[in-house]
Design a protein around this motif. Structure first.
Motif, mmCIF file in Angstrom:
data_model
loop_
_atom_site.group_PDB
_atom_site.id
_atom_site.type_symbol
_atom_site.label_atom_id
_atom_site.label_comp_id
_atom_site.label_asym_id
_atom_site.label_seq_id
_atom_site.Cartn_x
_atom_site.Cartn_y
_atom_site.Cartn_z
ATOM 1 N N ILE A 1 -51.510 53.007 12.784
ATOM 2 C CA ILE A 1 -52.020 53.982 13.317
ATOM 3 C C ILE A 1 -52.216 54.910 12.374
ATOM 4 O O ILE A 1 -53.144 55.852 12.470
ATOM 5 C CB ILE A 1 -50.995 54.597 14.493
ATOM 6 N N ALA A 2 -51.174 55.191 11.508
ATOM 7 C CA ALA A 2 -51.288 56.175 10.440
ATOM 8 C C ALA A 2 -52.699 55.917 9.408
ATOM 9 O O ALA A 2 -53.348 56.836 9.221
ATOM 10 C CB ALA A 2 -50.073 56.029 9.696
ATOM 11 N N LEU A 3 -52.789 54.620 9.179
ATOM 12 C CA LEU A 3 -54.046 54.230 8.503
ATOM 13 C C LEU A 3 -55.274 54.652 8.943
ATOM 14 O O LEU A 3 -56.165 55.288 8.173
ATOM 15 C CB LEU A 3 -53.865 52.648 7.985
ATOM 16 N N ASN A 4 -55.229 54.329 10.403
ATOM 17 C CA ASN A 4 -56.748 54.502 11.228
ATOM 18 C C ASN A 4 -56.883 56.055 11.196
ATOM 19 O O ASN A 4 -57.944 56.451 11.050
ATOM 20 C CB ASN A 4 -56.627 53.798 12.528
ATOM 21 N N TYR A 5 -55.847 56.857 11.297
ATOM 22 C CA TYR A 5 -56.062 58.227 11.457
ATOM 23 C C TYR A 5 -56.333 58.823 10.246
ATOM 24 O O TYR A 5 -57.212 59.697 10.001
ATOM 25 C CB TYR A 5 -54.560 58.762 11.650
ATOM 26 N N LEU A 6 -55.779 58.390 9.090
ATOM 27 C CA LEU A 6 -56.165 59.022 7.733
ATOM 28 C C LEU A 6 -57.650 58.632 7.277
ATOM 29 O O LEU A 6 -58.367 59.270 6.812
ATOM 30 C CB LEU A 6 -55.061 58.396 6.571
ATOM 31 N N ALA A 7 -58.057 57.246 7.831
ATOM 32 C CA ALA A 7 -59.475 56.630 7.769
ATOM 33 C C ALA A 7 -60.341 57.578 8.285
ATOM 34 O O ALA A 7 -61.420 58.059 8.063
ATOM 35 C CB ALA A 7 -59.708 55.185 7.906
ATOM 36 N N ALA A 8 -60.072 58.206 9.601
ATOM 37 C CA ALA A 8 -60.834 59.023 10.426
ATOM 38 C C ALA A 8 -61.109 60.371 9.857
ATOM 39 O O ALA A 8 -62.137 60.733 9.687
ATOM 40 C CB ALA A 8 -60.262 59.294 11.743
ATOM 41 N N VAL B 1 -65.553 53.642 4.045
ATOM 42 C CA VAL B 1 -63.992 53.741 4.588
ATOM 43 C C VAL B 1 -63.886 53.134 5.780
ATOM 44 O O VAL B 1 -63.036 52.604 6.026
ATOM 45 C CB VAL B 1 -63.999 55.391 4.522
ATOM 46 N N LEU B 2 -65.096 53.171 6.673
ATOM 47 C CA LEU B 2 -64.869 52.318 7.962
ATOM 48 C C LEU B 2 -64.583 50.953 7.996
ATOM 49 O O LEU B 2 -63.712 50.157 8.431
ATOM 50 C CB LEU B 2 -66.173 52.730 8.914
ATOM 51 N N ALA B 3 -65.417 50.347 6.963
ATOM 52 C CA ALA B 3 -65.395 49.116 6.557
ATOM 53 C C ALA B 3 -64.055 48.414 6.059
ATOM 54 O O ALA B 3 -63.571 47.574 6.399
ATOM 55 C CB ALA B 3 -66.355 48.491 5.657
ATOM 56 N N ALA B 4 -63.527 49.385 4.995
ATOM 57 C CA ALA B 4 -61.967 49.354 4.452
ATOM 58 C C ALA B 4 -60.970 49.180 5.656
ATOM 59 O O ALA B 4 -60.185 48.248 5.626
ATOM 60 C CB ALA B 4 -61.808 50.215 3.418
ATOM 61 N N ALA B 5 -61.236 50.122 6.391
ATOM 62 C CA ALA B 5 -60.006 50.280 7.716
ATOM 63 C C ALA B 5 -60.192 49.044 8.581
ATOM 64 O O ALA B 5 -59.289 48.666 8.787
ATOM 65 C CB ALA B 5 -60.304 51.508 8.406
ATOM 66 N N ILE B 6 -61.555 48.619 8.904
ATOM 67 C CA ILE B 6 -61.657 47.441 9.630
ATOM 68 C C ILE B 6 -60.854 46.273 8.911
ATOM 69 O O ILE B 6 -60.587 45.399 9.656
ATOM 70 C CB ILE B 6 -63.060 47.179 9.955
ATOM 71 N N VAL B 7 -61.223 45.789 7.778
ATOM 72 C CA VAL B 7 -60.838 44.648 7.045
ATOM 73 C C VAL B 7 -59.276 44.820 7.009
ATOM 74 O O VAL B 7 -58.819 43.812 7.127
ATOM 75 C CB VAL B 7 -61.254 44.952 5.489
ATOM 76 N N ILE B 8 -58.830 46.103 6.779
ATOM 77 C CA ILE B 8 -57.307 46.150 6.739
ATOM 78 C C ILE B 8 -56.728 45.708 8.019
ATOM 79 O O ILE B 8 -55.696 45.143 8.269
ATOM 80 C CB ILE B 8 -56.653 47.559 6.124
ATOM 81 N N ASP B 9 -57.218 46.388 9.394
ATOM 82 C CA ASP B 9 -56.910 46.156 10.537
ATOM 83 C C ASP B 9 -56.782 44.611 11.079
ATOM 84 O O ASP B 9 -56.082 43.798 11.533
ATOM 85 C CB ASP B 9 -57.691 46.952 11.381
ATOM 86 N N VAL B 10 -58.108 44.032 10.564
ATOM 87 C CA VAL B 10 -58.027 42.727 10.754
ATOM 88 C C VAL B 10 -57.356 41.881 10.103
ATOM 89 O O VAL B 10 -56.686 40.822 10.731
ATOM 90 C CB VAL B 10 -59.499 42.216 10.490
ATOM 91 N N ALA B 11 -57.009 42.144 8.797
ATOM 92 C CA ALA B 11 -55.924 41.246 7.898
ATOM 93 C C ALA B 11 -54.743 41.471 8.536
ATOM 94 O O ALA B 11 -53.939 40.441 8.330
ATOM 95 C CB ALA B 11 -56.230 41.889 6.475
#
Length: 94
Positions: free
Chosen positions: A63-70, A82-92
């Motif tokens: 949640i914190a990572l996605n908020y910071l990415a936004a 930034v969006l691609a990096a956040a998605i990769v981290i979420d899927v990982a």
């Protein structure tokens, strides 16, 4: 609690819907939007923690990572990166 459990269908979902639409009815403007967002965030955390409390630190970290990415996407020109990096981290994390 699963999506087809009696607790979810007859307790959790009606309470969340009542609070959500009650906030939408009684509040206006920014207070309405913020209250509804916080309510849905808390309801999601409660639903997730009902079954898997050991994964709550991971959930809060994501949640914190996605908020910071936004926030970063809002302030930089590298929105897609930034969006691609956040998605990769979420899927990982799955």
């Amino acid at each position: 609690m699963t999506l087809n459990s009696v607790v979810f269908i007859f307790a959790f979902m009606p309470i969340v819907l009542l609070l959500f639409y009650g906030a939408r009815f009684f509040l206006r403007g920014t207070a309405q939007a913020n209250t509804c967002k916080v309510l849905l965030l808390i309801a999601s955390i409660v639903f997730f923690s009902w079954v898997a409390q050991q994964y709550l630190p991971l959930l809060f970290a994501l949640i914190a990572l996605n908020y910071l990415a936004a926030l970063l996407m809002h302030r930089t020109q590298w929105k897609r990166t930034v969006l691609a990096a956040a998605i990769v981290i979420d899927v990982a994390a799955l």
